[in-house]
Write an enzyme that holds these catalytic residues in place. Structure first.
Site, PDB file in Angstrom:
ATOM      1  N   ALA A 254      45.343  31.951  52.255  1.00 26.37           N
ATOM      2  CA  ALA A 254      44.695  31.863  53.575  1.00 26.37           C
ATOM      3  C   ALA A 254      45.348  30.769  54.419  1.00 26.37           C
ATOM      4  O   ALA A 254      45.626  30.961  55.612  1.00 26.37           O
ATOM      5  CB  ALA A 254      43.202  31.586  53.406  1.00 26.37           C
TER       6      ALA A 254
ATOM      7  N   GLU B 272      40.699  49.307  39.545  1.00 22.24           N
ATOM      8  CA  GLU B 272      39.948  48.248  38.855  1.00 22.24           C
ATOM      9  C   GLU B 272      38.469  48.539  38.974  1.00 22.24           C
ATOM     10  O   GLU B 272      38.063  49.493  39.642  1.00 22.24           O
ATOM     11  CB  GLU B 272      40.293  46.875  39.444  1.00 22.24           C
TER      12      GLU B 272
ATOM     13  N   HIS C  40      33.832  36.041  35.717  1.00 27.46           N
ATOM     14  CA  HIS C  40      34.779  37.093  35.317  1.00 27.46           C
ATOM     15  C   HIS C  40      34.453  37.491  33.879  1.00 27.46           C
ATOM     16  O   HIS C  40      34.269  36.626  33.024  1.00 27.46           O
ATOM     17  CB  HIS C  40      36.212  36.578  35.418  1.00 27.46           C
TER      18      HIS C  40
ATOM     19  N   ARG D  17      31.831  43.760  38.186  1.00 33.46           N
ATOM     20  CA  ARG D  17      31.966  42.577  37.327  1.00 33.46           C
ATOM     21  C   ARG D  17      30.649  41.972  36.873  1.00 33.46           C
ATOM     22  O   ARG D  17      30.530  41.492  35.754  1.00 33.46           O
ATOM     23  CB  ARG D  17      32.720  41.487  38.091  1.00 33.46           C
TER      24      ARG D  17
ATOM     25  N   HIS E 206      34.421  32.246  37.926  1.00 37.06           N
ATOM     26  CA  HIS E 206      35.688  32.739  38.461  1.00 37.06           C
ATOM     27  C   HIS E 206      35.800  32.593  39.973  1.00 37.06           C
ATOM     28  O   HIS E 206      36.851  32.215  40.488  1.00 37.06           O
ATOM     29  CB  HIS E 206      35.814  34.216  38.063  1.00 37.06           C
TER      30      HIS E 206
ATOM     31  N   ARG F 286      31.694  40.031  44.476  1.00 39.49           N
ATOM     32  CA  ARG F 286      32.970  40.428  45.082  1.00 39.49           C
ATOM     33  C   ARG F 286      33.594  41.618  44.351  1.00 39.49           C
ATOM     34  O   ARG F 286      33.645  41.635  43.112  1.00 39.49           O
ATOM     35  CB  ARG F 286      33.943  39.248  45.044  1.00 39.49           C
TER      36      ARG F 286
END
Ligand code: SIN
Length: 539
Positions: free
Chosen positions: A18, A115, A232, A278, A339, A374
């Site tokens: 970023a 994923e 995670h 997740r 994570h 996320r």
């Protein structure tokens, strides 16, 4: 204390994806000073393995990426921010490729992986499992050629400068000389990443101590959604090794989770099994660990074959081998680790915080795209899209606002209190990490949170830091961020996404579609945190 005074048009604190994307844009509008603790590779972006999600494959489109992101975030994300992410993502990736980023290909075409919680193959990778470092390399190479950019490595952001209600620079510590610099700027961009280090088990590098988030809090910025910390599912579990990340892409390519009785268990928890979101996979692993009284479960990738694993996951293959695990022959012991922070400095669609002149992007910010959980591989894309957006807004802000009225050096406050020794600071830091892991971790209860908060408040009171010492400053930041996570988790009396209260295990409950906010009144008196509940708003 030596104190140099510098001025610049734009001050960027942090140097991941970023920050670099923002720097490239801001250099078109003025002089940019970029400060970061440690070296150019000491950031979370650099270590990102799995990839970057972007709707560019033939089978995909931005609406599907939008839907998957909102669904993974349990409908708590901001729809306009998510729209910006998925719609602008493809251009940011094309631009990066033009600047030299080398994403992996198959037969000359970009290669896409699937994923967890993605309905399509949409995750690009580089170097097999070294996507973040390739993106940082390409952006750094582009940035190095820009004459307006001044890089100050090994400089630690200590405090934001606030004048007349607006942010106009920062005090930074030169880590090597032990001296401070006052840097005045028309606009400041915080891109300092997350705070995984507040947990005893984390996939994050040692630098992830939440410095930008804590600094913004002290300056009066609003933090949002701090209770949402993503764990995670699969990090290496070995008593003698740090919890090295084992990319979600391993499951994307067919990796299987087995408990310590060798049973494949994910079917009992979600129809998408290993590729469930997740939060679901992490809690399922946790439940299996409790059930079988084990400290880990196993990730089995042996059926994928040695040559495939070596080529597709070179970093993971060689790292595990260093710990004497040949992943083509043995199951890998894994357990969840902290994570990613979905929450952070609350920003609008253009990276602006509630403090005029202060912008934030990437993991330090809460742009709203991740909601309560996320979607895998959305963070590098967020860094590119919102790094640029924040830079554009900062350049407009600097043109339309007047410069800070005085540019005096920062005078260090002398304290007669006895400082804690470095050893005591280190001890407190370790205790904090254990406390957060056991009481504010993957599974929380009202009781565990109240106990944690009580301890954190005691630490906040007793922390007498040695001045201008990086470990001490980081520890202070970790205590403050830990306190915000705990207060927000206590405030949210339901279970949604990454936030799971065992004492309130029903899914969402009433009035769940609200966001926690944490703000500290910026006076030099004892800190007071407050949580304000937004009116339930459509997200
Ligand atoms: C992973 O490779 O599993 C991590 C990437 C991410 O967190 O999105």
């Amino acid at each position: 204390m030596n104190n140099q005074v510098l001025s610049t048009d734009f001050l960027i604190i942090g140097a991941g994806v970023a920050g670099l994307r923002a720097a490239i844009e801001l250099c078109r509008h003025g002089e940019v000073t970029m400060v970061a603790k440690g070296g150019p590779q000491d950031n979370n972006s650099f270590y990102a393995q799995g990839g970057v999600a972007v709707a560019l494959s033939e089978e995909d489109d931005v609406d599907l990426h939008f839907t998957d992101t909102v669904k993974a975030g349990h409908q708590l994300g901001s729809r306009p921010a998510t729209k910006a992410l998925v719609e602008e993502g493809p251009s940011r990736i094309h631009e990066l490729i033009e600047w030299g980023a080398k994403f992996d290909t198959v037969d000359g075409q970009l290669a896409f992986t699937k994923e967890g919680a993605h309905s399509r193959h949409r995750v690009l990778r580089a170097g097999g499992d070294a996507t973040g470092s390739e993106m940082v390399r390409a952006l750094s190479t582009k940035a190095q050629g820009l004459k307006n950019l001044k890089w100050l490595g090994n400089h630690f952001g200590v405090e934001l400068l606030i004048q007349d209600g607006r942010c106009c620079g920062a005090i930074v510590l030169d880590e090597q000389k032990g001296t401070c610099k006052t840097i005045w700027a028309s606009a400041v961009l915080l891109v300092t990443g997350g705070a995984g280090q507040i947990y005893a088990r984390t996939t994050n590098p040692p630098n992830a101590t939440g410095d930008g988030i804590a600094m913004a809090l002290r300056a009066g910025a609003i933090l949002e959604d701090m209770e949402f910390v993503q764990f995670h599912p699969t990090s290496l579990y070995l008593p003698s090794s740090p919890p090295f990340l084992l990319s979600e892409a391993l499951r994307g390519e067919g990796g299987i989770l087995r408990n310590n009785r060798c049973e494949r268990f994910m079917k009992q928890y979600d129809q998408n099994q290993e590729l469930a979101p997740r939060d679901i996979v992490s809690r399922a692993i946790w439940a299996e660990m409790q059930k079988t009284k084990a400290r880990h479960v196993y990730l089995d990738v042996t059926h994928l074959g040695e040559s495939f694993l070596k080529e597709r996951f070179p970093t993971i293959y060689s790292t595990c081998l260093r710990y004497d695990i040949d992943i083509s022959e043995e199951w890998i012991p894994v357990s969840p680790s902290a994570h990613y922070f979905m929450g952070g400095v609350k920003t609008d669609l253009h990276g602006a915080s509630n403090l005029p002149g202060l912008f934030a992007a990437g993991e330090a910010a809460c742009s709203g795209v991740h909601g309560a959980n996320r979607l895998a591989s959305n963070s590098l894309l967020e860094g590119l899209v919102f790094g640029l957006r924040a830079a554009e807004a900062a350049s407009i802000f600097s043109k339309t606002s007047s410069p800070p009225s005085t540019m005096t050096p920062f005078i260090a406050r002398q304290s007669s209190a006895q400082h804690m020794s470095e050893q005591d600071v280190e001890k407190l830091r370790n205790s904090l990490r254990r406390l957060m892991w056991t009481k504010v971790g993957l599974i929380r209860t009202g009781e565990s949170l109240r106990k944690a908060l009580d301890q954190l408040q005691q630490w906040s009171r007793k922390l007498q830091l040695p001045p201008f010492n990086r470990t001490g400053l980081e520890t202070q930041n970790m205590v403050q961020v830990g306190r915000c996570v705990t207060e927000a988790a206590l405030w949210r009396t339901n279970s949604v996404g990454a936030h799971y209260r065992e004492d309130i295990p029903f899914f969402k409950g009433l009035k769940w579609k609200v966001h926690s906010q944490c703000q500290q009144i910026p006076v030099r008196a004892p800190a007071s945190h407050s949580h304000k509940t937004n009116k339930p708003r459509r997200t």
